[in-house]
Design an enzyme around this catalytic site. Structure first.
Site, PDB file in Angstrom:
ATOM      1  N   SER A 164      19.042  68.262  20.896  1.00 23.82           N
ATOM      2  CA  SER A 164      20.024  67.434  20.197  1.00 23.82           C
ATOM      3  C   SER A 164      20.336  67.964  18.804  1.00 23.82           C
ATOM      4  O   SER A 164      21.346  67.595  18.214  1.00 23.82           O
ATOM      5  CB  SER A 164      19.506  65.997  20.065  1.00 23.82           C
ATOM      6  OG  SER A 164      18.421  65.949  19.146  1.00 23.82           O
ATOM      7  N   GLY A 165      19.463  68.804  18.274  1.00 24.61           N
ATOM      8  CA  GLY A 165      19.626  69.280  16.907  1.00 24.61           C
ATOM      9  C   GLY A 165      18.853  68.461  15.892  1.00 24.61           C
ATOM     10  O   GLY A 165      18.787  68.793  14.719  1.00 24.61           O
ATOM     11  N   GLY A 166      18.255  67.354  16.355  1.00 26.26           N
ATOM     12  CA  GLY A 166      17.432  66.541  15.468  1.00 26.26           C
ATOM     13  C   GLY A 166      16.037  67.115  15.328  1.00 26.26           C
ATOM     14  O   GLY A 166      15.695  68.141  15.912  1.00 26.26           O
ATOM     15  N   VAL A 167      15.215  66.427  14.536  1.00 23.72           N
ATOM     16  CA  VAL A 167      13.857  66.902  14.253  1.00 23.72           C
ATOM     17  C   VAL A 167      13.034  67.015  15.537  1.00 23.72           C
ATOM     18  O   VAL A 167      12.388  68.034  15.791  1.00 23.72           O
ATOM     19  CB  VAL A 167      13.150  65.954  13.257  1.00 23.72           C
ATOM     20  CG1 VAL A 167      11.726  66.420  13.000  1.00 23.72           C
ATOM     21  CG2 VAL A 167      13.920  65.877  11.953  1.00 23.72           C
ATOM     22  N   ASP A 168      13.070  65.988  16.367  1.00 21.11           N
ATOM     23  CA  ASP A 168      12.168  65.905  17.515  1.00 21.11           C
ATOM     24  C   ASP A 168      12.406  67.032  18.517  1.00 21.11           C
ATOM     25  O   ASP A 168      11.487  67.778  18.858  1.00 21.11           O
ATOM     26  CB  ASP A 168      12.323  64.554  18.210  1.00 21.11           C
ATOM     27  CG  ASP A 168      12.242  63.392  17.245  1.00 21.11           C
ATOM     28  OD1 ASP A 168      11.619  63.559  16.184  1.00 21.11           O
ATOM     29  OD2 ASP A 168      12.806  62.329  17.543  1.00 21.11           O
ATOM     30  N   SER A 169      13.636  67.126  19.009  1.00 22.32           N
ATOM     31  CA  SER A 169      13.902  68.140  20.025  1.00 22.32           C
ATOM     32  C   SER A 169      13.789  69.548  19.454  1.00 22.32           C
ATOM     33  O   SER A 169      13.384  70.477  20.149  1.00 22.32           O
ATOM     34  CB  SER A 169      15.282  67.930  20.655  1.00 22.32           C
ATOM     35  OG  SER A 169      16.314  68.081  19.700  1.00 22.32           O
ATOM     36  N   SER A 170      14.108  69.718  18.159  1.00 19.69           N
ATOM     37  CA  SER A 170      14.005  71.042  17.543  1.00 19.69           C
ATOM     38  C   SER A 170      12.560  71.495  17.439  1.00 19.69           C
ATOM     39  O   SER A 170      12.220  72.641  17.757  1.00 19.69           O
ATOM     40  CB  SER A 170      14.653  71.034  16.151  1.00 19.69           C
ATOM     41  OG  SER A 170      16.023  70.714  16.230  1.00 19.69           O
ATOM     42  N   LYS A 194       7.039  60.117  13.887  1.00 14.70           N
ATOM     43  CA  LYS A 194       8.055  60.991  13.291  1.00 14.70           C
ATOM     44  C   LYS A 194       7.514  61.820  12.125  1.00 14.70           C
ATOM     45  O   LYS A 194       7.778  63.017  12.039  1.00 14.70           O
ATOM     46  CB  LYS A 194       9.240  60.153  12.831  1.00 14.70           C
ATOM     47  CG  LYS A 194      10.347  60.956  12.145  1.00 14.70           C
ATOM     48  CD  LYS A 194      11.155  61.780  13.108  1.00 14.70           C
ATOM     49  CE  LYS A 194      12.079  60.921  13.924  1.00 14.70           C
ATOM     50  NZ  LYS A 194      13.017  61.707  14.750  1.00 14.70           N
ATOM     51  N   CYS A 222      -8.761  40.470  14.287  1.00 10.79           N
ATOM     52  CA  CYS A 222      -8.041  39.201  14.464  1.00 10.79           C
ATOM     53  C   CYS A 222      -8.198  38.693  15.901  1.00 10.79           C
ATOM     54  O   CYS A 222      -9.262  38.232  16.275  1.00 10.79           O
ATOM     55  CB  CYS A 222      -6.577  39.365  14.061  1.00 10.79           C
ATOM     56  SG  CYS A 222      -5.714  37.802  13.798  1.00 10.79           S
ATOM     57  N   TYR A 223      -7.178  38.804  16.751  1.00  9.50           N
ATOM     58  CA  TYR A 223      -7.306  38.395  18.151  1.00  9.50           C
ATOM     59  C   TYR A 223      -8.465  39.135  18.807  1.00  9.50           C
ATOM     60  O   TYR A 223      -9.158  38.586  19.673  1.00  9.50           O
ATOM     61  CB  TYR A 223      -5.999  38.686  18.894  1.00  9.50           C
ATOM     62  CG  TYR A 223      -5.989  38.260  20.350  1.00  9.50           C
ATOM     63  CD1 TYR A 223      -5.469  37.018  20.733  1.00  9.50           C
ATOM     64  CD2 TYR A 223      -6.491  39.093  21.346  1.00  9.50           C
ATOM     65  CE1 TYR A 223      -5.450  36.635  22.066  1.00  9.50           C
ATOM     66  CE2 TYR A 223      -6.479  38.714  22.679  1.00  9.50           C
ATOM     67  CZ  TYR A 223      -5.963  37.483  23.033  1.00  9.50           C
ATOM     68  OH  TYR A 223      -5.951  37.103  24.356  1.00  9.50           O
ATOM     69  N   GLU A 264      -5.647  47.110   8.503  1.00 13.29           N
ATOM     70  CA  GLU A 264      -4.654  48.174   8.640  1.00 13.29           C
ATOM     71  C   GLU A 264      -3.452  48.006   7.717  1.00 13.29           C
ATOM     72  O   GLU A 264      -2.706  48.966   7.489  1.00 13.29           O
ATOM     73  CB  GLU A 264      -4.179  48.264  10.097  1.00 13.29           C
ATOM     74  CG  GLU A 264      -3.351  47.100  10.599  1.00 13.29           C
ATOM     75  CD  GLU A 264      -4.159  45.944  11.157  1.00 13.29           C
ATOM     76  OE1 GLU A 264      -3.605  45.168  11.961  1.00 13.29           O
ATOM     77  OE2 GLU A 264      -5.337  45.809  10.788  1.00 13.29           O
ATOM     78  N   HIS A 295      -6.706  41.679   8.636  1.00  7.67           N
ATOM     79  CA  HIS A 295      -6.056  42.914   9.089  1.00  7.67           C
ATOM     80  C   HIS A 295      -6.315  44.053   8.099  1.00  7.67           C
ATOM     81  O   HIS A 295      -5.607  44.189   7.099  1.00  7.67           O
ATOM     82  CB  HIS A 295      -4.553  42.690   9.253  1.00  7.67           C
ATOM     83  CG  HIS A 295      -4.200  41.833  10.426  1.00  7.67           C
ATOM     84  ND1 HIS A 295      -4.007  42.338  11.689  1.00  7.67           N
ATOM     85  CD2 HIS A 295      -4.044  40.480  10.529  1.00  7.67           C
ATOM     86  CE1 HIS A 295      -3.725  41.351  12.524  1.00  7.67           C
ATOM     87  NE2 HIS A 295      -3.754  40.214  11.851  1.00  7.67           N
ATOM     88  N   GLY A 338      -3.093  39.963  17.937  1.00 11.81           N
ATOM     89  CA  GLY A 338      -2.080  39.523  18.891  1.00 11.81           C
ATOM     90  C   GLY A 338      -1.646  38.108  18.566  1.00 11.81           C
ATOM     91  O   GLY A 338      -2.370  37.361  17.898  1.00 11.81           O
TER      92      GLY A 338
END
Length: 523
Positions: A226-232, A379, A85-86, A173, A171, A58
């Site tokens: 919507s036709g995008g990846v997520d909603s499909s 995603k 770290c923090y 990561e 870090h 942070g």
């Protein structure tokens, strides 16, 4: 968030720009991870039955009054703890040590010497290259802790293995820490004992079963598609669970890409075999956007209007189902984890980056209950789920497209004329990117219409037309992004075609801003 059916690592976020990377790295081990604000009550954390807890980095100092704080009781759960770290400084500060400004701040590459072997550094070399980003350091250790690694300037790692607590000042990561993945795996798999069984197949199986149980044998659901990846992917998951009892609604909001309204309908019906209702409300949306230039107002208008249109359509469906003796009870949304994260902050509303109309934007009197099967996913994880569902590559490889559509890529007022100009420019950009074989390598690539007109010369005549910006970025999950160094030949083709073929644009520029400090979208 419901208790997962697999091992979970909880990450408490103290505001680091790298927090999401921690979650992603852990998921690469096929272990589920979840990010929670550091202020999350401890009982809510423990409801997830975590195998271990990570305290993120942070930007604050632990001794500042305004520093983000977690319940110190998190340090007494007996669960394995890793401070980063923090997180190291939080552990030290609250367990009786002392944190002060470092005499020599460390930013960037550093060399760490492992002083003694521990479970955290098992199998790692004695000297490792790491990425540092800190201005404070632990001056005095908390009782029971030992220094297990250091740089030439500061303590690099601490441990109290009797209490199952470890902490690093660097870090692990980030990619710049070369053995960072091995260190995280030591903590997650070896120390916490997390099972590596969080796979796409496991997710699909458990999610479909949960949806089937939620909706019940007679319940119906509607999906904002919507036709995008997520909603499909969300729609296919729900369809897999309840079949024809799912009805999808696709709304033309007037700010879709060129020919998208027709293309999406064909794909959803012919390839995914979904029950789809298509609604053209373009004039309704554009009339509401007339004269509006503030980007947040645009988002709110589109979000609110979408809800109104969707509500109108759901009532029609509801009445039809009710007359048939059935009832709609559920609403499906393709909300992703980054949507949730960007619409909230450990520091409160003032630090919200932008609002998402599918997160917290639903009316309070809505009678439908929510199904958000992708709410915990990034995603690329959604794409992996889609591949396991045998969905067409044409859908899964589509680049992300914002919910407010081209409205947030048209700076200034949104009008039908300006939408038409941008649709043509954006289509050319996409065509040339695909022709060059770069589309799948890029996270997003698109055109932006600027509210700036410049003088130009075409056919020996003076022109005064709009400027178009091209944006192309590389990213893993959209949380951070680097601008893509597109080949000059590609940029030349895009620019030449737009200026030659799109009436209303006479100048093209390229955006070379990363996220942060910028965002991927211009608004």
């Amino acid at each position: 968030m419901s208790t997962p059916t697999t091992s979970t690592i909880v990450i408490l976020d103290f505001g680091s720009q790298y927090t999401q990377l921690i979650a992603r790295r852990i998921r690469e081990f096929n272990v589920f991870s979840v990010v929670l604000p550091c202020t999350t009550p401890l009982e809510k954390v423990l409801e997830l039955q975590p195998k271990g807890i990570i305290l993120s980095g942070g930007p604050s100092s632990v001794y500042d009054d305004a520093a983000p704080k977690a319940d110190p009781a998190v340090l007494a759960t007996g669960l394995p703890l890793l401070g980063i770290c923090y997180g190291l400084q939080f552990m030290t500060h609250h367990l009786g040590g002392n944190v002060v400004p470092a005499p020599a701040r460390e930013y960037g590459h550093a060399e760490v010497e492992v002083l003694q072997q521990s479970a955290l550094f098992h199998g790692l070399p004695q000297t490792i290259d790491v990425w540092m980003s800190h201005g404070d350091h632990a001056e005095t250790l908390a009782p029971g802790f030992q220094i297990i690694a250091q740089t030439k300037n500061a303590i690099a790692a601490l441990a109290n293995e009797d209490r199952r607590m470890w902490a690093v000042q660097f870090h692990p990561e980030v990619a710049h820490t070369r053995q960072g993945m091995e260190l995280l795996k030591n903590f997650v798999v070896n120390i916490c004992g997390a099972e590596q069984n969080w796979t796409p197949a496991h997710f699909i199986e458990t999610t479909v079963a949960r949806i089937r149980e939620q909706v019940g044998p007679a319940g119906h659901a509607i999906c904002a598609l919507s036709g995008g990846v997520d909603s499909s992917v969300a729609a296919v998951l729900v369809s897999k669970a309840i079949g024809d009892r799912l009805t999808c609604v696709f709304v033309n909001n007037g700010v879709l890409r060129k020919d998208e309204f027709e293309k999406v309908q064909r794909t959803m019906r012919e390839d995914l075999h979904l029950n789809l209702i298509a609604v053209d409300s373009s004039e309704r949306f554009l009339s509401k956007l007339a004269g509006v230039t503030d980007p947040e107002k645009k988002r709110k208008i589109i979000g609110n209007e979408f809800i109104a249109v969707f509500d109108d359509e759901s009532k029609k469906i509801f009445e039809a189902e009710k007359s048939a003796g059935e009832e709609i009870a559920w609403l499906v949304q393709g909300t992703l984890y980054p949507d949730v994260i960007e619409s909230a902050s450990v520091h409160g509303p003032s630090h919200v980056i932008k609002s998402h109309h599918n997160v917290g934007g639903l009316p309070e009197d809505m009678k439908l209950k929510l199904i958000e099967p992708l709410r915990d996913l990034f995603k690329d994880e959604v794409r992996r789920i889609g591949r396991d569902l045998d969905m067409p590559a044409e859908i899964l490889e589509r680049q992300p497209f914002p919910g407010p559509g081209l409205a947030v890529r048209i700076l200034g007022e949104v009008s039908s004329d300006r939408v038409a100009i941008l649709q043509e420019a954006d289509a050319i950009c996409t065509e040339e990117i695909k022709k060059a074989g770069l589309y799948r390598q890029l996270w997003q690539s698109f055109a932006v219409l600027l509210p700036v007109k410049t003088v130009g010369v075409m056919g020996d005549q003076r022109t005064y037309a709009y400027t178009c910006a091209i944006r192309a970025v590389e990213s893993e999950d959209g949380m951070t992004a680097d601008w893509a160094p597109l080949p000059y030949e590609v940029l030349r083709s895009i620019s030449s075609r737009i200026v030659s073929e799109v009436h209303g644009i006479n100048r093209v520029v390229y955006d070379i801003t990363s996220k942060p400090p910028g965002t991927i979208e211009w608004e």
